[in-house]
Design a protein around this motif. Structure first.
Motif, mmCIF file in Angstrom:
data_model
loop_
_atom_site.group_PDB
_atom_site.id
_atom_site.type_symbol
_atom_site.label_atom_id
_atom_site.label_comp_id
_atom_site.label_asym_id
_atom_site.label_seq_id
_atom_site.Cartn_x
_atom_site.Cartn_y
_atom_site.Cartn_z
ATOM 1 N N GLY A 1 12.341 -9.096 33.396
ATOM 2 C CA GLY A 1 12.139 -10.036 34.493
ATOM 3 C C GLY A 1 11.281 -9.527 35.634
ATOM 4 N N GLY A 2 10.763 -8.289 35.513
ATOM 5 C CA GLY A 2 9.868 -7.750 36.531
ATOM 6 C C GLY A 2 10.557 -7.101 37.713
ATOM 7 N N MET A 3 11.878 -6.972 37.684
ATOM 8 C CA MET A 3 12.609 -6.518 38.858
ATOM 9 C C MET A 3 12.395 -5.036 39.184
ATOM 10 N N LYS B 1 24.025 -0.434 49.645
ATOM 11 C CA LYS B 1 24.022 -1.556 50.586
ATOM 12 C C LYS B 1 22.625 -1.795 51.151
ATOM 13 N N GLU B 2 21.865 -0.717 51.327
ATOM 14 C CA GLU B 2 20.506 -0.860 51.855
ATOM 15 C C GLU B 2 19.618 -1.628 50.870
ATOM 16 N N VAL C 1 17.161 -6.828 48.313
ATOM 17 C CA VAL C 1 17.204 -7.851 47.263
ATOM 18 C C VAL C 1 17.586 -9.212 47.842
ATOM 19 N N GLU C 2 18.579 -9.244 48.709
ATOM 20 C CA GLU C 2 18.995 -10.517 49.288
ATOM 21 C C GLU C 2 17.894 -11.141 50.137
ATOM 22 N N ARG D 1 11.298 -15.285 46.777
ATOM 23 C CA ARG D 1 10.444 -14.382 45.999
ATOM 24 C C ARG D 1 11.157 -13.920 44.729
ATOM 25 N N LEU D 2 12.482 -13.988 44.752
ATOM 26 C CA LEU D 2 13.313 -13.636 43.614
ATOM 27 C C LEU D 2 14.187 -14.810 43.231
#
Length: 433
Positions: A79-81, A298-299, A304-305, A312-313
């Motif tokens: 998925g490109g992550m 958490k960082e 990601v969030e 974008r995700l």
């Protein structure tokens, strides 16, 4: 470290050093019985994690989906992550460089198709996208990190990330400079001989291969229909589907590194974030590719969030059971299968793992599958070596097809061997057991 005669990375040094005991190595080798295990390391790095699971480990969130922006998804193997997160760390200035695996510029002079390298911009980073089922080693890139002040991210399979964690505990410079670890889910590591075998079966000599793409992506084909492509030095290309290759069944264990038989980490439990393929419907049929992601830092969860909020995700939350289902075969091999292998007689040092040695509760068919995998991984290297010496690719290919027929007969009840296995009570379906 250098490639041995079986195409596996092995340490190189004086015989006295190789045979001696080294306390520094014992503390930092990911397979050492003296080194801290994955749970101990995760407890140190992710003590306050919101979730904890016996197989998935400690984590803040689990997600499934893909990258929406740009060409990350189309250029990646899933998925490109992986590339997106690494690029975002560079864009936000959270790191100055990313250590990851790239194609060798000149494989023939380097003696290998892939190697670890540092990327400091998006263009360099994108050159390392996609899966590399090839032996590599970290010493050179870690030395580069030691020699160049800054903050770095390291991308690697579970045992590599564990090795980085152990090295950081032993080296204050690495601990200060390695800011993030990006893990890759892993079934097992292949030797360099698999690339050579693929070339043989496509009618080419590995000495004429410039590049190898293990997974050509097509939106018209399911993501788990792997297709390998060779690019030759003259610019020509040739490709073949994995299932048409004698050793293309991943689960059979052809060219598996022997150490992988004693690994119990599938999802990079010590990494700040880990990525795998979503091998579960409807995602496995989507040829564009889909990631399953475990976020432990958490960082990085904030990063990601923010990407999700900005569209974008395209990611949605899942639970540990979903993650486990996407990697079911790997967990069987690394937990149930490992427990069984630990009951076998063994000379020399015995590994210390998080599962105990036991074989009760396993059917005859499951035991047969694990024994055959072990045998195929052991003998594939040796038969290939003999075929090389005799300049007879056909010798290895015939052996591999026979070994595959036996394995698939027992694991999937396929063909005449499957009928014999059923009569002996040894056949089953690996995909459902």
């Amino acid at each position: 470290m250098e490639l041995d005669r079986y195409g596996q990375m092995k340490p190189k040094g004086p015989r006295t050093w190789l045979r001696g005991r080294d306390e520094d190595l014992a503390r930092t080798c990911p397979f050492s019985p003296v080194a801290r295990d994955e749970e101990q390391l995760a407890a140190e790095y992710f003590a306050g994690a919101k979730n904890q699971d016996l197989l998935v480990g400690r984590y803040e969130a689990a997600l499934v989906g893909h990258v929406e922006e740009g060409e990350y998804r189309s250029n990646g193997s899933s998925g490109g992550m992986v590339t997106w997160v690494a690029a975002e760390l560079l864009r936000l200035g959270l790191v100055d460089g990313v250590a990851h695996v790239k194609q060798s510029d000149d494989p023939q002079s380097e003696g290998r198709l892939f190697h670890y390298s540092l990327s400091r911009n998006l263009q360099e980073l994108q050159a390392g996208a996609k899966s590399r089922y090839y032996p590599v080693e970290l010493s050179g890139v870690l030395q580069s990190i030691r020699g160049a002040p800054g903050r770095y991210a390291v991308v690697g399979i579970p045992c590599f990330i564990k090795a980085v964690r152990l090295a950081c505990a032993d080296d204050p410079i690495l601990k200060e400079r390695i800011a993030f670890t990006l893990g890759l889910f892993c079934g097992h590591m292949k030797s360099a001989r698999m690339a050579e075998s693929f070339a043989w079966q496509m009618g080419e000599d590995i000495r004429h291969v410039k590049r190898l793409d293990y997974r050509i992506k097509s939106p018209d084909r399911p993501a788990n229909w792997y297709r390998a492509q060779l690019t030759l030095e003259n610019g020509e290309t040739c490709a073949q589907d994995w299932w048409h290759l004698a050793d293309g069944d991943w689960g059979a264990g052809f060219f598996q590194n022997s150490a992988c038989n004693f690994c119990d980490d599938v999802v990079a439990e010590t990494a700040d974030i880990a990525f795998g393929d979503a091998w579960k419907e409807p995602y496995s049929s989507d040829g564009r590719g889909t990631n399953v992601v475990i976020v432990r830092s958490k960082e990085l969860l904030d990063v990601v969030e923010a990407g999700i909020d900005q569209k974008r995700l395209a990611l949605s939350s899942v639970d540990a059971d979903f993650v486990i289902a996407t990697q079911a075969a790997g967990f069987r091999q690394r937990r149930e299968g490992l427990s069984f292998r630990l009951t076998w007689p063994r000379n020399g040092m015995r590994p210390r793992k998080r599962v105990s040695a036991r074989s009760d509760g396993l059917s005859r068919q499951r035991k047969a599958v694990y024994i055959m995998r072990y045998g195929i991984s052991h003998w594939s290297h040796r038969v290939f070596s003999i075929a090389q010496f005799l300049h007879s690719p056909r010798l290895y290919i015939l052996w591999a097809r026979a070994a595959l027929a036996c394995y698939q007969g027992v694991a999937y009840s396929r063909g005449p061997i499957g009928r014999i296995a059923r009569s002996l009570g040894l056949a089953g379906s690996e995909g459902r057991t």
